[in-house]
Structure formats: structure tokens, C-alpha cells
Design a protein around this motif. Structure first.
Motif, PDB file in Angstrom:
ATOM      1  N   ASN A  43      -2.100   4.305   6.780  1.00 36.64           N
ATOM      2  CA  ASN A  43      -2.245   3.801   5.414  1.00 36.64           C
ATOM      3  C   ASN A  43      -0.992   3.122   4.890  1.00 36.64           C
ATOM      4  O   ASN A  43      -1.046   2.396   3.893  1.00 36.64           O
ATOM      5  CB  ASN A  43      -2.642   4.936   4.473  1.00 36.64           C
ATOM      6  N   SER A  44       0.140   3.354   5.553  1.00 35.05           N
ATOM      7  CA  SER A  44       1.385   2.699   5.125  1.00 35.05           C
ATOM      8  C   SER A  44       1.486   1.261   5.651  1.00 35.05           C
ATOM      9  O   SER A  44       2.373   0.516   5.236  1.00 35.05           O
ATOM     10  CB  SER A  44       2.595   3.505   5.597  1.00 35.05           C
ATOM     11  N   ARG A  45       0.578   0.882   6.543  1.00 35.76           N
ATOM     12  CA  ARG A  45       0.598  -0.491   7.062  1.00 35.76           C
ATOM     13  C   ARG A  45       0.154  -1.463   5.964  1.00 35.76           C
ATOM     14  O   ARG A  45      -0.810  -1.206   5.244  1.00 35.76           O
ATOM     15  CB  ARG A  45      -0.343  -0.624   8.263  1.00 35.76           C
ATOM     16  N   GLN A  46       0.857  -2.582   5.860  1.00 36.78           N
ATOM     17  CA  GLN A  46       0.534  -3.547   4.817  1.00 36.78           C
ATOM     18  C   GLN A  46      -0.728  -4.333   5.131  1.00 36.78           C
ATOM     19  O   GLN A  46      -1.490  -4.686   4.237  1.00 36.78           O
ATOM     20  CB  GLN A  46       1.701  -4.520   4.621  1.00 36.78           C
ATOM     21  N   GLY A  47      -0.939  -4.637   6.395  1.00 36.26           N
ATOM     22  CA  GLY A  47      -2.132  -5.392   6.766  1.00 36.26           C
ATOM     23  C   GLY A  47      -2.123  -6.819   6.261  1.00 36.26           C
ATOM     24  O   GLY A  47      -3.176  -7.372   5.924  1.00 36.26           O
ATOM     25  N   LYS A  93      -6.012 -11.209  10.752  1.00 34.56           N
ATOM     26  CA  LYS A  93      -6.298 -11.645   9.396  1.00 34.56           C
ATOM     27  C   LYS A  93      -5.992 -10.484   8.449  1.00 34.56           C
ATOM     28  O   LYS A  93      -6.011  -9.321   8.866  1.00 34.56           O
ATOM     29  CB  LYS A  93      -7.783 -12.045   9.253  1.00 34.56           C
ATOM     30  N   PRO A  94      -5.693 -10.762   7.181  1.00 34.45           N
ATOM     31  CA  PRO A  94      -5.423  -9.665   6.244  1.00 34.45           C
ATOM     32  C   PRO A  94      -6.564  -8.658   6.228  1.00 34.45           C
ATOM     33  O   PRO A  94      -7.730  -9.030   6.158  1.00 34.45           O
ATOM     34  CB  PRO A  94      -5.297 -10.383   4.893  1.00 34.45           C
ATOM     35  N   ARG A  95      -6.194  -7.382   6.309  1.00 31.63           N
ATOM     36  CA  ARG A  95      -7.210  -6.331   6.345  1.00 31.63           C
ATOM     37  C   ARG A  95      -6.598  -5.030   5.850  1.00 31.63           C
ATOM     38  O   ARG A  95      -5.380  -4.903   5.736  1.00 31.63           O
ATOM     39  CB  ARG A  95      -7.736  -6.130   7.767  1.00 31.63           C
ATOM     40  N   GLU A  96      -7.445  -4.075   5.548  1.00 31.55           N
ATOM     41  CA  GLU A  96      -6.992  -2.746   5.149  1.00 31.55           C
ATOM     42  C   GLU A  96      -7.157  -1.784   6.320  1.00 31.55           C
ATOM     43  O   GLU A  96      -8.182  -1.783   6.987  1.00 31.55           O
ATOM     44  CB  GLU A  96      -7.792  -2.245   3.948  1.00 31.55           C
ATOM     45  N   PHE A  97      -6.123  -0.973   6.540  1.00 35.89           N
ATOM     46  CA  PHE A  97      -6.163  -0.014   7.637  1.00 35.89           C
ATOM     47  C   PHE A  97      -6.443   1.407   7.147  1.00 35.89           C
ATOM     48  O   PHE A  97      -6.260   2.365   7.883  1.00 35.89           O
ATOM     49  CB  PHE A  97      -4.822  -0.023   8.376  1.00 35.89           C
ATOM     50  N   ASN A  98      -6.832   1.545   5.877  1.00 38.06           N
ATOM     51  CA  ASN A  98      -6.944   2.869   5.265  1.00 38.06           C
ATOM     52  C   ASN A  98      -7.899   3.794   6.021  1.00 38.06           C
ATOM     53  O   ASN A  98      -9.022   3.412   6.369  1.00 38.06           O
ATOM     54  CB  ASN A  98      -7.415   2.751   3.813  1.00 38.06           C
ATOM     55  N   LEU A  99      -7.407   5.014   6.256  1.00 43.03           N
ATOM     56  CA  LEU A  99      -8.232   6.081   6.816  1.00 43.03           C
ATOM     57  C   LEU A  99      -8.464   7.130   5.735  1.00 43.03           C
ATOM     58  O   LEU A  99      -7.601   7.354   4.890  1.00 43.03           O
ATOM     59  CB  LEU A  99      -7.535   6.731   8.016  1.00 43.03           C
ATOM     60  N   LYS A 100      -9.603   7.754   5.759  1.00 47.12           N
ATOM     61  CA  LYS A 100      -9.939   8.734   4.737  1.00 47.12           C
ATOM     62  C   LYS A 100      -9.793  10.154   5.282  1.00 47.12           C
ATOM     63  O   LYS A 100     -10.077  10.426   6.447  1.00 47.12           O
ATOM     64  CB  LYS A 100     -11.371   8.513   4.231  1.00 47.12           C
ATOM     65  N   LEU A 101      -9.337  11.022   4.405  1.00 45.25           N
ATOM     66  CA  LEU A 101      -9.239  12.445   4.719  1.00 45.25           C
ATOM     67  C   LEU A 101      -9.461  13.170   3.396  1.00 45.25           C
ATOM     68  O   LEU A 101      -8.771  12.885   2.412  1.00 45.25           O
ATOM     69  CB  LEU A 101      -7.851  12.770   5.296  1.00 45.25           C
TER      70      LEU A 101
END
Length: 212
Positions: A43-47, A93-101
Motif C-alpha cells: 500500500n505504500s507504493r505510489q503506483g 500505467k498508473p494503478r492502485e496496489f492497495n491490499l485489504k485486511l
């Protein structure tokens, strides 16, 4: 339950304290902490990495040379991915890497990670009054007396973080020292540090916040 000694500003033992946090079962502890660590780092990745496809690269509107008769391979655009300066095939391409917990799992992972570092935990009494003014050298000396060498990575946990406080101003320029508030714990910092220094009031607050 974990028992730990409390040290004063001079590094002398002045008492004992006990604390206890509900942690994961031994069979699943490693798994839940690993999931939380992967989530935090991902989640800290800017993407924000981005490349242009052949349709987005400027130019290439006309055919570079005629189809036949030149002896060269046929080409339709200078922006072909095969050309230098052309588009990129399957580029980022710009993207979100968010993982859920879920919240319960996050809290469980934090408690488990914190308790796993019990052997490297140093509990100290409140020392804000010991620093009449910001003084990095005095804080480093105190950390050494407590058993946290300046060469090692140290995490300093306070009950609250005031950026105008003498402790914060003294600590912000120490290379291997990171300072955080008790209600802002994260798995990465807990596992990354060689030593964890926590004030007695911060330890109480950790039990109140994360055992709820």
C-alpha cells in the motif's frame, strides 16, 4: 504476560512492569504478521509509473518511406514499438496496489508483532523533563545508557507525538532512530528495529488502544 524492568534517565532500574496483549495462535502468528507486512509495504507504493503506447506517442502520422522499392523492411509509423522512441508494449500505467485486511486482523497482527519483540523492548520512565531544550547529544547518550546503541536501528515510542516537543526535536536528526506515537504503531517499524524503547505511559496506552 510479559514482565519488564523500568529504567530512569540514568539507565538505572527503578521498578518493574507487566503487560499483556492478545496475540494470534502460534500456528497462525507468522502468517497473519506476514500478511500485514505485505499489505503495508504494498500500500505504500505510489503506483504512478506510466508509459505511452504507440497511440499516445507524438508523431508517426505519415509512412516513413514507400512500401516497395527501397530494399528496406516495410514500415508504417516511426512510433512502432519496434522503433527507438516508439511506443511501449504492455508498459506500466498508473494503478492502485492497495491490499485489504480487515480491522480485527490488522490489530491482531500489530499485537502479535509487538509481543514478538518483547526481548528487545526497553521500558523507560517519562523523560521529557530531563531535556530542558532540544539536545541530540543528550538523547543519544541516554539511549546508550538504556542499551540501545546508536549504531543499531531504534524505534522510540511515546504516548503522544508533539513536533514542537524537545524529545522530537532532539530525535529527528539521529540517523538510526525513528520516533512514533503509541497509537500509530505499524508492523514494519516494529519488525525493522533492532531495539524498541517505549515509555511507561506509552506502554499503558498501547494496551488500552490495541486490546480494545
Amino acid at each position: 504476560m510479559v514482565e519488564s524492568v523500568i529504567k530512569n534517565w540514568q539507565g538505572e532500574q527503578i521498578g518493574n512492569t507487566t503487560f499483556e496483549l492478545r496475540i494470534a495462535k502460534e500456528s497462525t502468528a507468522t502468517h497473519i504478521v506476514h500478511r500485514a507486512l505485505v499489505r503495508q509495504m504494498t500500500n505504500s507504493r505510489q503506483g504512478t509509473a506510466s508509459t505511452k503506447t504507440r497511440s499516445e506517442v507524438r508523431g508517426g502520422g505519415r509512412k516513413p518511406w514507400r512500401q516497395k522499392g527501397t530494399g528496406r523492411a516495410r514500415a508504417g509509423s516511426i512510433r512502432s514499438p519496434l522503433w527507438r522512441g516508439g511506443g511501449v508494449i504492455f508498459g506500466p500505467k498508473p494503478r492502485e496496489f492497495n491490499l485489504k485486511l480487515n480491522r480485527k486482523e490488522r490489530r491482531l497482527a500489530l499485537r502479535t508483532a509487538f509481543m514478538s519483540r518483547a526481548e528487545d523492548l526497553i521500558v523507560v520512565e517519562e523523560f521529557n523533563n530531563e531535556l530542558s531544550r532540544p539536545k541530540t547529544k543528550e538523547l543519544v547518550s541516554a539511549l546508550t545508557r538504556w542499551g540501545a546503541n546508536p549504531e543499531n536501528k531504534t524505534l522510540l515510542i511515546l504516548s503522544s507525538l508533539d513536533k514542537t516537543d524537545n524529545i522530537y526535536l532532539s530525535a529527528r536528526n539521529v540517523e538510526n532512530l525513528k520516533i512514533i506515537a503509541a497509537d500509530q504503531l505499524n508492523v514494519y517499524d516494529l519488525l525493522h528495529a533492532d531495539k524498541i524503547v517505549v515509555t511507561a505511559s506509552a506502554l499503558t496506552k498501547i494496551q488500552e488502544v490495541y486490546n480494545a
